[in-house]
Design a protein around this motif. Structure first.
Motif, mmCIF file in Angstrom:
data_model
loop_
_atom_site.group_PDB
_atom_site.id
_atom_site.type_symbol
_atom_site.label_atom_id
_atom_site.label_comp_id
_atom_site.label_asym_id
_atom_site.label_seq_id
_atom_site.Cartn_x
_atom_site.Cartn_y
_atom_site.Cartn_z
ATOM 1 N N GLU A 56 27.033 35.368 37.360
ATOM 2 C CA GLU A 56 28.496 35.360 36.805
ATOM 3 C C GLU A 56 28.484 34.457 35.381
ATOM 4 O O GLU A 56 27.651 33.531 35.281
ATOM 5 C CB GLU A 56 29.297 34.342 37.741
ATOM 6 C CG GLU A 56 29.533 35.171 39.145
ATOM 7 C CD GLU A 56 30.220 34.452 40.291
ATOM 8 O OE1 GLU A 56 30.872 33.294 39.718
ATOM 9 O OE2 GLU A 56 30.585 34.775 41.325
ATOM 10 N N PHE A 77 27.697 45.631 33.339
ATOM 11 C CA PHE A 77 29.045 45.089 33.559
ATOM 12 C C PHE A 77 29.495 45.364 34.906
ATOM 13 O O PHE A 77 29.326 46.737 35.328
ATOM 14 C CB PHE A 77 30.015 45.606 32.450
ATOM 15 C CG PHE A 77 31.542 45.321 32.632
ATOM 16 C CD1 PHE A 77 31.870 44.085 32.030
ATOM 17 C CD2 PHE A 77 32.437 45.975 33.264
ATOM 18 C CE1 PHE A 77 33.267 43.544 32.133
ATOM 19 C CE2 PHE A 77 33.609 45.630 33.379
ATOM 20 C CZ PHE A 77 34.025 44.277 32.777
ATOM 21 N N ARG A 79 32.358 43.414 36.545
ATOM 22 C CA ARG A 79 33.930 43.498 36.778
ATOM 23 C C ARG A 79 34.244 42.187 35.851
ATOM 24 O O ARG A 79 33.477 41.368 35.392
ATOM 25 C CB ARG A 79 34.475 43.169 38.047
ATOM 26 C CG ARG A 79 33.984 41.682 38.732
ATOM 27 C CD ARG A 79 34.836 41.710 40.116
ATOM 28 N NE ARG A 79 34.628 40.459 40.437
ATOM 29 C CZ ARG A 79 33.917 39.816 41.412
ATOM 30 N NH1 ARG A 79 33.070 40.873 42.208
ATOM 31 N NH2 ARG A 79 33.687 38.780 41.816
ATOM 32 N N LEU A 80 35.583 42.053 35.495
ATOM 33 C CA LEU A 80 36.102 40.905 34.845
ATOM 34 C C LEU A 80 37.243 40.612 35.531
ATOM 35 O O LEU A 80 38.176 41.037 35.513
ATOM 36 C CB LEU A 80 36.632 41.495 33.070
ATOM 37 C CG LEU A 80 37.044 40.519 32.339
ATOM 38 C CD1 LEU A 80 35.931 39.467 31.994
ATOM 39 C CD2 LEU A 80 37.490 40.947 31.198
ATOM 40 N N VAL A 82 40.630 37.915 34.897
ATOM 41 C CA VAL A 82 41.019 36.927 33.803
ATOM 42 C C VAL A 82 42.278 36.164 34.346
ATOM 43 O O VAL A 82 42.994 36.631 35.057
ATOM 44 C CB VAL A 82 41.842 37.837 32.724
ATOM 45 C CG1 VAL A 82 42.323 37.481 31.632
ATOM 46 C CG2 VAL A 82 40.863 39.071 32.369
ATOM 47 N N VAL A 115 40.713 46.049 30.023
ATOM 48 C CA VAL A 115 39.522 45.475 28.956
ATOM 49 C C VAL A 115 38.757 46.766 28.620
ATOM 50 O O VAL A 115 38.665 47.825 29.638
ATOM 51 C CB VAL A 115 38.443 44.708 29.855
ATOM 52 C CG1 VAL A 115 38.015 45.235 31.109
ATOM 53 C CG2 VAL A 115 37.336 44.078 28.932
ATOM 54 N N TYR A 122 33.622 43.033 24.744
ATOM 55 C CA TYR A 122 34.661 43.692 25.388
ATOM 56 C C TYR A 122 35.846 43.030 24.530
ATOM 57 O O TYR A 122 35.992 41.919 24.003
ATOM 58 C CB TYR A 122 34.620 43.373 26.731
ATOM 59 C CG TYR A 122 34.757 41.758 26.955
ATOM 60 C CD1 TYR A 122 36.019 41.267 27.266
ATOM 61 C CD2 TYR A 122 33.561 41.201 27.228
ATOM 62 C CE1 TYR A 122 36.262 39.833 27.760
ATOM 63 C CE2 TYR A 122 33.927 40.010 27.704
ATOM 64 C CZ TYR A 122 34.964 39.076 27.789
ATOM 65 O OH TYR A 122 35.036 37.833 28.106
ATOM 66 N N LEU A 124 39.972 42.529 25.190
ATOM 67 C CA LEU A 124 40.906 42.126 26.288
ATOM 68 C C LEU A 124 42.368 42.448 25.914
ATOM 69 O O LEU A 124 42.775 42.196 24.842
ATOM 70 C CB LEU A 124 40.770 40.864 26.936
ATOM 71 C CG LEU A 124 41.567 40.224 28.156
ATOM 72 C CD1 LEU A 124 41.269 40.777 29.140
ATOM 73 C CD2 LEU A 124 41.283 38.692 28.108
#
Length: 130
Positions: A56, A77, A79-80, A82, A115, A122, A124
């Protein structure tokens, strides 16, 4: 087992002293082959999709900045998440292609962020404002 122990074991298996680079099989060659095999095995294990090698990484959002770089050791990658307002209120960002951001039907808000992956960084959407 340490790397030097592996080199010693290879020397034992081929019945040759690998303390120098003057023999038929050199220490440098053995190190290169071991490193290549390690990276090949590591890539196979991480591609299984079981979370092996997953790390992470956290980045603070900056007001007015939409592009962020991946860590130097980034490989895949996953996941992201936010958090526009607070760190505790994170939401999962949907991954889209860079071309589809201009789609008028694409809903973009702090509640539904998206994203786009751009090589080693990346972008956003929406851009953070605070």
């Amino acid at each position: 087992m340490t790397f030097s122990e592996m080199i010693t074991n290879v020397g034992y298996l081929i019945n040759q002293d690998l303390s120098g680079d003057t023999k038929l099989v050199t220490r440098t060659e053995v190190k290169a082959h071991l490193n290549r095999a390690y990276h090949k095995a590591y890539n196979k294990v991480t591609s299984l999709g079981q979370g092996y090698g997953l790390r992470e990484a956290y980045t603070d959002l900056v007001s007015g900045q939409s592009r962020y770089g991946f860590p130097d050791d980034f490989m895949k990658f996953d996941r992201l998440e936010v958090g526009y307002t607070t760190e505790d209120s994170r939401v999962l960002a949907q991954v889209i292609s860079r071309d589809s951001i201009n789609n008028p039907q694409q809903a973009v808000s702090p509640a539904t962020p998206v994203v786009a992956l751009l090589g080693n960084m990346y972008q956003l959407f929406p851009t953070p404002t605070t």
